[in-house]
Design an enzyme around this catalytic site. Structure first.
Site, PDB file in Angstrom:
ATOM      1  N   ILE A   1       0.831  -1.203   0.000  1.00 31.21           N
ATOM      2  CA  ILE A   1       0.000   0.000   0.000  1.00 31.21           C
ATOM      3  C   ILE A   1       0.867   1.256   0.000  1.00 31.21           C
ATOM      4  CG2 ILE A   1      -0.225  -0.154   2.525  1.00 31.21           C
ATOM      5  CD1 ILE A   1      -3.051   1.107   2.234  1.00 31.21           C
ATOM      6  N   CYS A   2       0.360   2.320  -0.584  1.00 29.30           N
ATOM      7  CA  CYS A   2       0.973   3.648  -0.586  1.00 29.30           C
ATOM      8  C   CYS A   2       2.240   3.650  -1.451  1.00 29.30           C
ATOM      9  CB  CYS A   2       1.242   4.094   0.850  1.00 29.30           C
ATOM     10  SG  CYS A   2       1.671   5.840   1.022  1.00 29.30           S
ATOM     11  N   ALA A   3       3.395   3.927  -0.865  1.00 26.24           N
ATOM     12  CA  ALA A   3       4.651   3.913  -1.616  1.00 26.24           C
ATOM     13  C   ALA A   3       5.208   2.499  -1.760  1.00 26.24           C
ATOM     14  CB  ALA A   3       5.684   4.803  -0.928  1.00 26.24           C
TER      15      ALA A   3
ATOM     16  N   SER B   1      -2.623  -0.813  -3.158  1.00 23.34           N
ATOM     17  CA  SER B   1      -3.564   0.223  -2.762  1.00 23.34           C
ATOM     18  C   SER B   1      -2.847   1.564  -2.696  1.00 23.34           C
ATOM     19  CB  SER B   1      -4.201  -0.148  -1.422  1.00 23.34           C
ATOM     20  OG  SER B   1      -5.267   0.715  -1.107  1.00 23.34           O
TER      21      SER B   1
ATOM     22  N   TYR C   1       0.675   5.346  -4.181  1.00 25.69           N
ATOM     23  CA  TYR C   1       0.497   6.732  -3.770  1.00 25.69           C
ATOM     24  C   TYR C   1       0.635   7.634  -5.000  1.00 25.69           C
ATOM     25  CZ  TYR C   1       0.793  10.942  -0.962  1.00 25.69           C
ATOM     26  OH  TYR C   1       0.548  12.172  -0.411  1.00 25.69           O
TER      27      TYR C   1
END
Length: 195
Positions: free
Chosen positions: A112-114, A161, A133
């Site tokens: 998720i994210c980075a 995500s 992200y």
């Protein structure tokens, strides 16, 4: 039964990691947090400080040489984002080896994210659709960086995500995949989450 490994590196995004742990445990899925820290005593290495300076005590210590044991014990590895947590995950040779082994063994790999850029760096996203992200899509190194606002993208055994704001969606998708949609819906309702 599914068992999930959540890897914690110094500078991880607390909400992304702990939302996964919390919601999956509510769903009856076994989750173990493993610290990738080294250099201190075992007791010191269990305490991992997140990006917002919140210390979290991991369930155990990650050992990159236990690749076979991890493959036998866990169905899924989850990489939270955050900075410099994502960089610390990306630079850890044991993490690279174990995440690659999970993917090559047909186990679930989630980020998720980075953190999806870790998967991109390992070549795992080649030919796949993924998200991350906003602004970090180039690091995915994938065929289809999804930027249309989808909160979670699933392509085979790879789940990605966008960030802290999508942590509940990400966690509920993991529950749906590892258990079933009814359980994911039940957990979502129990925490008053409206999709």
């Amino acid at each position: 039964m599914s068992k999930v490994m959540v890897l914690l590196a110094e500078g991880f995004e607390e909400i992304e990691a702990l939302t996964v742990v919390d919601l999956l445990r509510r769903a009856g899925i076994e989750v173990e947090t493993l610290s990738i820290k080294d250099g201190g005593s075992a007791e010191e290495n269990l305490v991992v400080t997140g990006a917002r300076k919140i210390p979290v005590v991991a369930d155990g210590l990650f050992d990159g040489s236990k690749e076979s044991a991890y493959l036998g014990d866990f169905s899924t590895v989850v990489l939270p984002g955050g900075m410099p947590g994502t960089i610390n995950l990306k630079e850890h040779q044991g993490v690279r080896k174990v995440v690659t082994a999970f993917y090559e063994s047909g186990k679930y790999v989630a980020a998720i994210c980075a953190a999806p850029t870790v998967l991109g760096d390992l070549g795992i996203l080649e030919g796949k659709s993924a998200t991350c992200y906003p602004g970090m899509e180039e690091g995915l190194n994938c065929a289809n960086a999804v930027t249309d606002g989808q909160t979670v993208v699933v392509d085979g055994k790879v789940i990605t995500s966008r960030g802290l704001g999508t942590a509940i969606d990400f966690s509920l998708k993991l529950i749906e995949i590892l258990k079933d949609k009814a359980t994911a819906d039940k957990i979502g309702a129990s925490v008053v989450y409206n999709v």
